[in-house]
Motif scaffolding. Structure first.
Motif, PDB file in Angstrom:
ATOM      1  N   SER A 639       0.840  -1.202   0.000  1.00 20.63           N
ATOM      2  CA  SER A 639       0.000   0.000   0.000  1.00 20.63           C
ATOM      3  C   SER A 639       0.874   1.252   0.000  1.00 20.63           C
ATOM      4  CB  SER A 639      -0.918  -0.015   1.221  1.00 20.63           C
ATOM      5  OG  SER A 639      -1.624   1.199   1.329  1.00 20.63           O
ATOM      6  N   GLN A 643       1.052   4.183  -2.911  1.00 25.68           N
ATOM      7  CA  GLN A 643       0.881   5.613  -2.621  1.00 25.68           C
ATOM      8  C   GLN A 643       2.071   6.418  -3.135  1.00 25.68           C
ATOM      9  OE1 GLN A 643       0.245   6.054   1.583  1.00 25.68           O
ATOM     10  NE2 GLN A 643      -1.575   4.739   1.608  1.00 25.68           N
ATOM     11  N   CYS A 646       1.859   6.854  -6.838  1.00 23.44           N
ATOM     12  CA  CYS A 646       0.883   7.862  -7.262  1.00 23.44           C
ATOM     13  C   CYS A 646       1.443   9.276  -7.115  1.00 23.44           C
ATOM     14  CB  CYS A 646      -0.401   7.734  -6.429  1.00 23.44           C
ATOM     15  SG  CYS A 646      -1.299   6.202  -6.722  1.00 23.44           S
TER      16      CYS A 646
END
Length: 652
Positions: A639, A643, A646
């Motif tokens: 995760s 992130q 992105c």
């Protein structure tokens, strides 16, 4: 039975006594009994602590022909040599003949009868051994502190007499000679590198950030008496794998079971120290006489003679009586002389491992600027170990790429200094363009000197190799640079290094923990990437790092961490059929909803993480809780990486 003083101070006397007693019974097996005698003495309680160590005591304090030990690494294996196992001497006054033992000796007594029919020729192997590459200062300090205070005085007896008489030493016959090799063709000679010294020039590069970033010249520790020997040392390349290394190197003479030893093994050798000045005189005489011989009759080049027969004052000979292969070089753990000792120690340590793990996790969280998840993964990396190989696949390796490392306040170098305080052996490699283009990482065979010229990737197992990619800069990799980067990639992916034998490469398996510190994703492959999420503002980083350095000085706490990390590597591990079925069902369920969400590679990584999590808790089998914990921290890591991707779209 010989006293402790006798078998340590005069081991040759013990051997010769057994040899003399065997003359009345030729089938007595005296050689095996002699070896067993020393093994039995060393098994006695604390007996091994009485034996002086070449790693700790300067050589000029050690009595020649006494028993010493040497914690070392097999850097090269020379050709076998023949020696006079039994020979006969003649007394010039009485003409009386005496049969003598030539084992564990380099030179004979005067008056050898070379025409005697009783002469027995035997064979022995020679290993070139150096201190364990990258062995950290705390290991040396603790090992040295364990020696008895009176040891130096005990073994310095007679040293003044030895040096007083050394200038009058007569050149006496050597007990050994190396069998001639087949002559090489002129075409081979033309193709081979005839400048071995130049090969070493490119080997220099920065060592750890705790040392001077100089040209990496290998200088010896003070292990010989002050004399003109210093001049000789400057012309003798001791062939240490890492630049800036110090310590003694030895030619270890092996008399039995030499096939059980391999290149790059860590050993603790117990043997008879030989530093006879006659060896240097013989080498000089041999070098001078070889220049007068027909080149077709002299198979050894001058360079080979220089490398294989260096001055004994600089490279002593050690005649092996007994050696044990080291599974680790952590002096805080038992030496594993017996499996019972190890089992008892492990049993007493296992119960404390969960609590020590929590303390280490808190410490590393502080070191990693408040990132607890990164600290979890760093612990898993530090205890990882190749435990088996399936075909070409090394199982258990866990190369970690820690991206997002700050480039200010020399953070990556300070992080290495912390790791250096935790593990027994490590090496810092700054991946600057200059280092990549100039350093020799891969060992290379020098056929002129008939030796293996070491490289920075010739390391002992479980060495922590720290690659600092924050040192990268713009520029062009040349042929050497490309070869070095390829070698690092092969090491990470396959845990092997392909040594350069000019006309072919030879694969040598290894077991090296590689940690890559980088700003973005590493250029090199890795088994796992964790992006560092710092909780410290850049403006406070310098102050924060100074407190981190102060924390590292608590040696008693560090010793707990050092024991913990080494023990976790030694534990066995298994998975029950029940848990295996549970893992398979979980994998099927995870792929049901989204087949693209998890791959076989992801499952393999989770199994590795689960194994290391179990071992980090002192558990030798996978439990359901450890499997769920592995899935949880892997989900958190993935995760975080999504992130970060992105936010930084250009990140691969």
């Amino acid at each position: 039975m010989p006293s402790t003083h006798d078998w340590i101070n005069d081991p040759l006397g013990v051997v010769e006594g057994m040899f003399a007693a065997s003359q009345s019974n030729p089938n007595s097996g005296w050689e095996a009994r002699a070896v067993e005698f020393f093994k039995d003495r060393l098994k006695e309680k604390d007996a091994h602590t009485l034996v002086p160590s070449l790693n700790d005591i300067p050589m000029h304090y050690l009595k020649p022909n006494s028993l010493v030990k040497f914690r070392c690494f097999i850097q090269d294996m020379f050709d076998p040599e023949f020696y006079m196992g039994v020979y006969e001497t003649v007394d010039p006054a009485t003409q009386a003949k005496t049969l003598r033992c030539g084992k564990y000796k380099d030179v004979t007594e005067c008056g050898v009868d070379f025409n005697s029919k009783n002469t027995v020729t035997a064979e022995r192997q020679t290993f070139y051994c150096v201190p364990i590459p990258g062995e950290n200062p705390w290991v040396k300090e603790i090992s040295s502190a364990c020696k008895r205070p009176h040891r130096i005085a005990l073994y310095a007896a007679g040293i003044r007499e030895m040096y007083a008489n050394s200038s009058q030493a007569r050149v006496v016959p050597s007990t050994s000679y190396v069998p001639s090799r087949q002559k090489r063709s002129y075409e081979e000679d033309d193709d081979m590198d005839t400048q071995p010294q130049k090969q070493r020039e490119a080997h220099a590069g920065p060592q750890s950030p705790t040392e001077h970033h100089g040209n990496g010249d290998c200088k010896r520790q003070e292990t010989e008496a002050p004399s003109s020997q210093t001049t000789s040392a400057s012309h003798l390349d001791l062939n240490f794998p890492l630049p800036g290394e110090k310590g003694p190197s030895c030619l270890v003479k092996v008399y039995e079971d030499w096939d059980s030893f391999k290149l790059n093994d860590m050993l603790e050798v117990y043997g008879i120290l030989s530093v006879s000045p006659a060896l240097s005189a013989l080498a000089d005489e041999k070098d001078a006489s070889s220049s007068l011989l027909d080149p077709t009759e002299c198979m050894e080049t001058a360079e080979e003679q220089r490398v294989h027969c260096p001055p004994a004052s600089l490279v002593p000979r050690l005649h092996m009586l007994y050696a044990k292969q080291l599974q680790h070089n952590n002096p805080l753990l038992p030496s594993a002389a017996t499996s019972e000792d190890n089992s008892a120690f492990l049993a007493s340590t296992l119960s404390e491992m969960p609590s020590v793990r929590e303390e280490l996790l808190a410490y590393l969280t502080h070191v990693l600027l408040g990132d607890a998840l990164a600290a979890e993964y760093l612990i898993l990396h530090l205890i990882s170990n190749v435990y088996v190989r399936r075909d070409v696949l090394p199982l258990g390796k866990f190369t970690l790429n820690m991206s997002g490392c700050p480039t200010v306040a020399s953070y990556t170098e300070r992080l290495y200094q912390i790791i250096q305080q935790l593990v027994p052996s490590s090496h810092y490699l700054g991946m600057s363009l200059q280092n990549m283009n100039q350093m020799r990482l891969v060992p290379k065979k020098d056929y002129v000197a008939n030796r293996l010229v070491s490289g920075a990737l010739q390391l002992a197992k479980n060495t922590s190799l720290y690659l600092d990619e924050t040192q990268l800069e713009q520029g062009q990799l040349d042929t050497t640079g490309v070869r070095n980067v390829t070698a690092l990639g092969n090491l990470i992916s396959w845990q092997k290094v392909d040594y350069d034998f000019n006309y072919h490469q030879m694969e040598f398996p290894c077991n090296i923990n590689v940690l890559i510190a980088s700003e973005g994703r590493s250029l090199l492959p890795s088994d796992c990437q964790i992006h560092l999420q710092t909780q410290v503002a850049p403006s406070h980083l310098e102050e924060y790092l100074s407190t981190m350095h102060m924390l590292s000085q608590a040696s008693s706490q560090l010793n707990k961490f050092r024991i913990y990390l080494s023990v976790a590597r030694l534990l066995d591990y298994s998975i029950s059929d029940e848990v295996t079925k549970s893992v398979e069902d979980d994998f099927v369920d995870m792929r049901k909803d989204d087949p693209q969400s998890i791959s076989a590679e992801d499952l393999h990584r989770m199994l590795v993480v689960a194994r290391l999590l179990s071992l980090s808790q002192g558990q030798t089998s996978l439990s359901r809780d450890s499997w769920l914990r592995a899935k949880h921290i892997e989900a958190l890591r993935r995760s975080r990486m999504e992130q970060h991707k992105c936010v930084n779209g250009n990140e691969p």
